[in-house]
Design an enzyme around this catalytic site. Structure first.
Site, mmCIF file in Angstrom:
data_model
loop_
_atom_site.group_PDB
_atom_site.id
_atom_site.type_symbol
_atom_site.label_atom_id
_atom_site.label_comp_id
_atom_site.label_asym_id
_atom_site.label_seq_id
_atom_site.Cartn_x
_atom_site.Cartn_y
_atom_site.Cartn_z
ATOM 1 N N SER A 142 -12.863 -40.875 38.602
ATOM 2 C CA SER A 142 -12.410 -41.994 38.885
ATOM 3 C C SER A 142 -11.003 -41.857 39.595
ATOM 4 O O SER A 142 -10.053 -40.978 39.202
ATOM 5 C CB SER A 142 -12.330 -42.823 37.729
ATOM 6 N N TYR A 155 -9.194 -45.940 30.134
ATOM 7 C CA TYR A 155 -10.177 -45.530 30.999
ATOM 8 C C TYR A 155 -9.621 -44.489 31.893
ATOM 9 O O TYR A 155 -9.930 -43.416 32.061
ATOM 10 C CB TYR A 155 -10.893 -46.762 31.559
ATOM 11 N N LYS A 159 -10.191 -40.423 32.233
ATOM 12 C CA LYS A 159 -10.588 -39.732 33.630
ATOM 13 C C LYS A 159 -9.869 -38.695 33.914
ATOM 14 O O LYS A 159 -10.007 -37.816 34.597
ATOM 15 C CB LYS A 159 -11.049 -40.806 34.613
#
Length: 253
Positions: A142, A155, A159
């Site tokens: 990401s 998150y 990533k």
């Protein structure tokens, strides 16, 4: 350039919808011998396999389960005679909010799925086939792992760790196995709905190319990195982001 995958087979995690499903369809279109598709919902995977035909074999389970990973790899070897492709697409994001306030159980779940599970699956593929025969691995990363943002910190950290895992594995598994990642921006999937559903046009404007990504945009990049067209590429995190990082300098969160 002809991106073809005849004589190859493997596993796609998180394959029941979104980017994972698009990757499966792109692999089939590129001629792969077969794909084992994994995810939590057996009925969804079965429906996908029924639609796409005998080159798709469903194996349902929890992506965090080491036994499930070994089973999926073994199934690919049994059904297709090989497992030289691995797409690490499964991910989760239940922990929106500032890191100082977000529920730690949600953080643990995010990091377990997004950081630890890819290593579990890479190990399963390595020991189950790739150590002896070689292969190619691509992970779905990401743009949030390239730069910080205010909304989905747990998150983003997961990533960023995934990106470094890719580089570490590329170093350790060379020359026989190539390991790369794509760093996606906002793609129209259920996982990312919180980032675009309320204002799709506004979300699109944050990308210099003026639109949100489609799962197929990411799937084509994944297929390229898996193929021999990328034979001299390993340890790369390729932004697939509508220009957000290269031309825009920001992140979607």
């Amino acid at each position: 350039m002809d991106v073809r995958l005849e004589g190859r087979a493997g596993v796609v995690t998180g394959a029941s919808r979104g980017i994972g499903e698009a990757v499966v369809r792109e692999l089939l279109a590129s001629g792969t011998d077969g794909v084992v598709v994994t995810g939590r919902r057996a009925e969804t995977l079965a429906a996908l396999a029924d639609e796409l035909g005998p080159r798709v074999v469903p194996v349902a389970g929890n992506v965090r389960d080491e036994g499930h990973a070994r089973e999926a790899v073994a199934t690919a070897v049994e059904r297709f005679g090989r497992c030289d492709l691995l797409v690490l697409n499964a991910g989760t994001n239940p922990s929106a909010g500032p890191l100082m306030d977000v529920d730690m159980a949600a953080v643990d779940a995010t990091w377990d799925v997004n950081q630890r599970a890819p290593l579990v699956w890479a190990r399963a593929a390595w020991h189950g086939w790739m150590a002896a025969h070689g292969g190619s691995v691509v992970a779905t990363g990401s743009v949030g792992g390239l730069a910080p943002g205010p909304l989905i910190g747990a998150y983003n950290v997961s990533k960023a760790a995934l990106h470094h895992l890719v580089r570490q594995l590329a170093h350790e598994l060379a020359p026989g196995v190539r390991v790369n990642a794509v760093a996606a921006a906002v793609v129209r999937t259920r996982l990312s709905e919180a980032l675009w559903a309320a204002d799709p046009e506004g979300a699109a404007r944050s990308h210099p190319l003026g639109r949100l990504g489609d799962p197929e945009d990411v799937a084509r990049a994944v297929t390229f990195l898996l193929s021999d067209a990328a034979a001299w590429i390993t340890g790369v995190v390729l932004p697939v982001d509508g220009g957000m990082t290269g031309a825009g300098g920001g992140t979607p969160a």
